[in-house]
Scaffold this motif. Structure first.
Motif, PDB file in Angstrom:
ATOM      1  N   ARG A   1       0.846  -1.204   0.000  1.00 10.22           N
ATOM      2  CA  ARG A   1       0.000   0.000   0.000  1.00 10.22           C
ATOM      3  C   ARG A   1       0.873   1.243   0.000  1.00 10.22           C
ATOM      4  NH1 ARG A   1      -4.829  -1.365  -1.881  1.00 10.22           N
ATOM      5  NH2 ARG A   1      -5.881  -2.836  -0.525  1.00 10.22           N
ATOM      6  N   LEU A   2       0.385   2.256  -0.688  1.00  7.41           N
ATOM      7  CA  LEU A   2       1.072   3.545  -0.756  1.00  7.41           C
ATOM      8  C   LEU A   2       2.509   3.374  -1.240  1.00  7.41           C
ATOM      9  CD1 LEU A   2      -0.249   5.107   2.573  1.00  7.41           C
ATOM     10  CD2 LEU A   2      -1.198   5.370   0.291  1.00  7.41           C
ATOM     11  N   ALA A   3       2.660   2.556  -2.301  1.00  7.58           N
ATOM     12  CA  ALA A   3       3.988   2.266  -2.812  1.00  7.58           C
ATOM     13  C   ALA A   3       4.206   2.710  -4.256  1.00  7.58           C
ATOM     14  CB  ALA A   3       4.276   0.771  -2.690  1.00  7.58           C
ATOM     15  N   SER A   4       3.128   3.084  -4.971  1.00  3.29           N
ATOM     16  CA  SER A   4       3.312   3.559  -6.344  1.00  3.29           C
ATOM     17  C   SER A   4       2.226   4.571  -6.688  1.00  3.29           C
ATOM     18  CB  SER A   4       3.284   2.406  -7.347  1.00  3.29           C
ATOM     19  OG  SER A   4       1.967   1.994  -7.615  1.00  3.29           O
ATOM     20  N   THR A   5       2.637   5.602  -7.413  1.00  3.86           N
ATOM     21  CA  THR A   5       1.700   6.648  -7.810  1.00  3.86           C
ATOM     22  C   THR A   5       0.531   6.062  -8.586  1.00  3.86           C
ATOM     23  OG1 THR A   5       3.419   8.330  -7.831  1.00  3.86           O
ATOM     24  CG2 THR A   5       1.457   8.774  -9.148  1.00  3.86           C
ATOM     25  N   ARG A   6       0.829   5.157  -9.473  1.00  3.09           N
ATOM     26  CA  ARG A   6      -0.225   4.576 -10.306  1.00  3.09           C
ATOM     27  C   ARG A   6      -1.316   3.921  -9.452  1.00  3.09           C
ATOM     28  NH1 ARG A   6       0.117  -0.606 -14.087  1.00  3.09           N
ATOM     29  NH2 ARG A   6      -1.867  -0.346 -15.148  1.00  3.09           N
ATOM     30  N   SER A   7      -0.929   3.087  -8.496  1.00  4.16           N
ATOM     31  CA  SER A   7      -1.943   2.399  -7.696  1.00  4.16           C
ATOM     32  C   SER A   7      -2.643   3.340  -6.724  1.00  4.16           C
ATOM     33  CB  SER A   7      -1.344   1.199  -6.957  1.00  4.16           C
ATOM     34  OG  SER A   7      -0.426   1.618  -5.970  1.00  4.16           O
ATOM     35  N   VAL A   8      -1.911   4.266  -6.144  1.00  5.55           N
ATOM     36  CA  VAL A   8      -2.527   5.198  -5.189  1.00  5.55           C
ATOM     37  C   VAL A   8      -3.540   6.090  -5.898  1.00  5.55           C
ATOM     38  CG1 VAL A   8      -2.079   7.161  -3.657  1.00  5.55           C
ATOM     39  CG2 VAL A   8      -0.618   5.124  -3.552  1.00  5.55           C
ATOM     40  N   GLU A   9      -3.180   6.631  -7.046  1.00  4.12           N
ATOM     41  CA  GLU A   9      -4.113   7.493  -7.774  1.00  4.12           C
ATOM     42  C   GLU A   9      -5.324   6.703  -8.284  1.00  4.12           C
ATOM     43  OE1 GLU A   9      -4.276  10.801  -7.940  1.00  4.12           O
ATOM     44  OE2 GLU A   9      -2.590  10.779  -6.563  1.00  4.12           O
ATOM     45  N   LYS A  10      -5.102   5.479  -8.725  1.00  2.00           N
ATOM     46  CA  LYS A  10      -6.216   4.627  -9.152  1.00  2.00           C
ATOM     47  C   LYS A  10      -7.156   4.358  -7.972  1.00  2.00           C
ATOM     48  CE  LYS A  10      -7.238   0.012 -10.879  1.00  2.00           C
ATOM     49  NZ  LYS A  10      -6.680  -1.282 -11.261  1.00  2.00           N
ATOM     50  N   TRP A  11      -6.579   4.025  -6.828  1.00  2.00           N
ATOM     51  CA  TRP A  11      -7.355   3.730  -5.626  1.00  2.00           C
ATOM     52  C   TRP A  11      -8.171   4.945  -5.190  1.00  2.00           C
ATOM     53  CZ3 TRP A  11      -5.598   5.522  -0.573  1.00  2.00           C
ATOM     54  CH2 TRP A  11      -6.395   5.073   0.480  1.00  2.00           C
ATOM     55  N   PHE A  12      -7.517   6.109  -5.058  1.00  2.00           N
ATOM     56  CA  PHE A  12      -8.255   7.313  -4.668  1.00  2.00           C
ATOM     57  C   PHE A  12      -9.302   7.673  -5.721  1.00  2.00           C
ATOM     58  CE2 PHE A  12      -4.898   8.838  -1.551  1.00  2.00           C
ATOM     59  CZ  PHE A  12      -5.750   8.888  -0.463  1.00  2.00           C
ATOM     60  N   GLY A  13      -8.953   7.579  -6.985  1.00  2.00           N
ATOM     61  CA  GLY A  13      -9.894   7.946  -8.047  1.00  2.00           C
ATOM     62  C   GLY A  13     -11.178   7.139  -7.997  1.00  2.00           C
ATOM     63  N   ARG A  14     -11.048   5.844  -7.922  1.00  2.00           N
ATOM     64  CA  ARG A  14     -12.219   4.958  -7.916  1.00  2.00           C
ATOM     65  C   ARG A  14     -13.000   5.069  -6.620  1.00  2.00           C
ATOM     66  NH1 ARG A  14      -9.963  -0.133  -8.898  1.00  2.00           N
ATOM     67  NH2 ARG A  14      -9.426  -0.161  -6.704  1.00  2.00           N
ATOM     68  N   ASN A  15     -12.308   4.992  -5.498  1.00  2.00           N
ATOM     69  CA  ASN A  15     -13.010   4.946  -4.216  1.00  2.00           C
ATOM     70  C   ASN A  15     -13.612   6.276  -3.802  1.00  2.00           C
ATOM     71  OD1 ASN A  15     -12.596   2.177  -3.860  1.00  2.00           O
ATOM     72  ND2 ASN A  15     -10.545   2.535  -3.093  1.00  2.00           N
ATOM     73  N   CYS A  16     -12.962   7.381  -4.135  1.00  2.00           N
ATOM     74  CA  CYS A  16     -13.549   8.685  -3.807  1.00  2.00           C
ATOM     75  C   CYS A  16     -14.850   8.891  -4.569  1.00  2.00           C
ATOM     76  CB  CYS A  16     -12.565   9.811  -4.075  1.00  2.00           C
ATOM     77  SG  CYS A  16     -11.159   9.801  -2.935  1.00  2.00           S
ATOM     78  N   LYS A  17     -14.874   8.476  -5.820  1.00  3.14           N
ATOM     79  CA  LYS A  17     -16.113   8.600  -6.602  1.00  3.14           C
ATOM     80  C   LYS A  17     -17.214   7.724  -6.022  1.00  3.14           C
ATOM     81  CE  LYS A  17     -13.932  10.178 -10.765  1.00  3.14           C
ATOM     82  NZ  LYS A  17     -13.352   9.810 -12.039  1.00  3.14           N
ATOM     83  N   ASP A  18     -16.858   6.517  -5.558  1.00  2.00           N
ATOM     84  CA  ASP A  18     -17.846   5.623  -4.954  1.00  2.00           C
ATOM     85  C   ASP A  18     -18.413   6.196  -3.652  1.00  2.00           C
ATOM     86  OD1 ASP A  18     -17.556   3.747  -6.960  1.00  2.00           O
ATOM     87  OD2 ASP A  18     -16.317   2.381  -5.766  1.00  2.00           O
ATOM     88  N   VAL A  19     -17.548   6.754  -2.826  1.00  2.00           N
ATOM     89  CA  VAL A  19     -17.961   7.226  -1.502  1.00  2.00           C
ATOM     90  C   VAL A  19     -18.490   8.661  -1.536  1.00  2.00           C
ATOM     91  CG1 VAL A  19     -17.114   7.769   0.831  1.00  2.00           C
ATOM     92  CG2 VAL A  19     -16.436   5.631  -0.288  1.00  2.00           C
ATOM     93  N   LEU A  20     -17.833   9.525  -2.294  1.00  2.00           N
ATOM     94  CA  LEU A  20     -18.192  10.944  -2.289  1.00  2.00           C
ATOM     95  C   LEU A  20     -19.001  11.389  -3.504  1.00  2.00           C
ATOM     96  CD1 LEU A  20     -14.687  12.399  -1.338  1.00  2.00           C
ATOM     97  CD2 LEU A  20     -16.620  12.039   0.199  1.00  2.00           C
TER      98      LEU A  20
END
Length: 137
Positions: free
Chosen positions: A97-116
């Protein structure tokens, strides 16, 4: 002589670029998101307390981050719709976790849209990262 200088320059650029492709540390993301947040909110400083509240709140919808990830980011979660297992979010419990820009941005992008229903702000991201970094194993 010029050819040698150009080769040296290209080698240096390749070496520098290879560093950007390597794994990043959670503190790198925290610093990046805090700096981005300060552009619109001078003096912004990430808060683990705000991050925990953000992660566990529903924000007017049905889901919070903790709906799937649990309130303990060091624990395994389960996707609310698919039932798919989700590895711990805390980097202390899951070094991936929190080890690559690609995965972190993908994670925030998808999950923020789902939650917010929108993208997370840099300040929200900084707060969540700060909280995840303080979570025990």
């Amino acid at each position: 002589m010029r050819s040698h200088s150009l080769q040296t320059l290209l080698a240096a650029v390749a070496l520098i670029a290879s560093g950007f492709a390597s794994a990043e540390a959670p503190a790198d993301f925290l610093a990046r998101y805090e700096a981005e947040a300060r552009q619109s909110t001078p003096g912004f400083s990430a808060s683990a307390e705000r991050g925990e509240k953000f992660f566990t709140s529903t924000h007017g919808g049905e889901w919070s981050c903790s709906t799937c990830h649990t309130k303990n980011p060091a624990a395994r979660g389960k996707h609310a719709n698919t039932g798919k297992a989700i590895e711990p979010m805390a980097p202390g419990a899951n070094p991936e976790r929190l080890a690559s820009t690609r995965s972190v941005e993908k994670w925030f992008g998808r999950n923020c849209k789902d939650v917010l229903g929108r993208a997370c702000t840099p300040g929200e991201k900084a707060d969540v990262v700060a909280w995840l970094m303080t979570s025990p194993r």
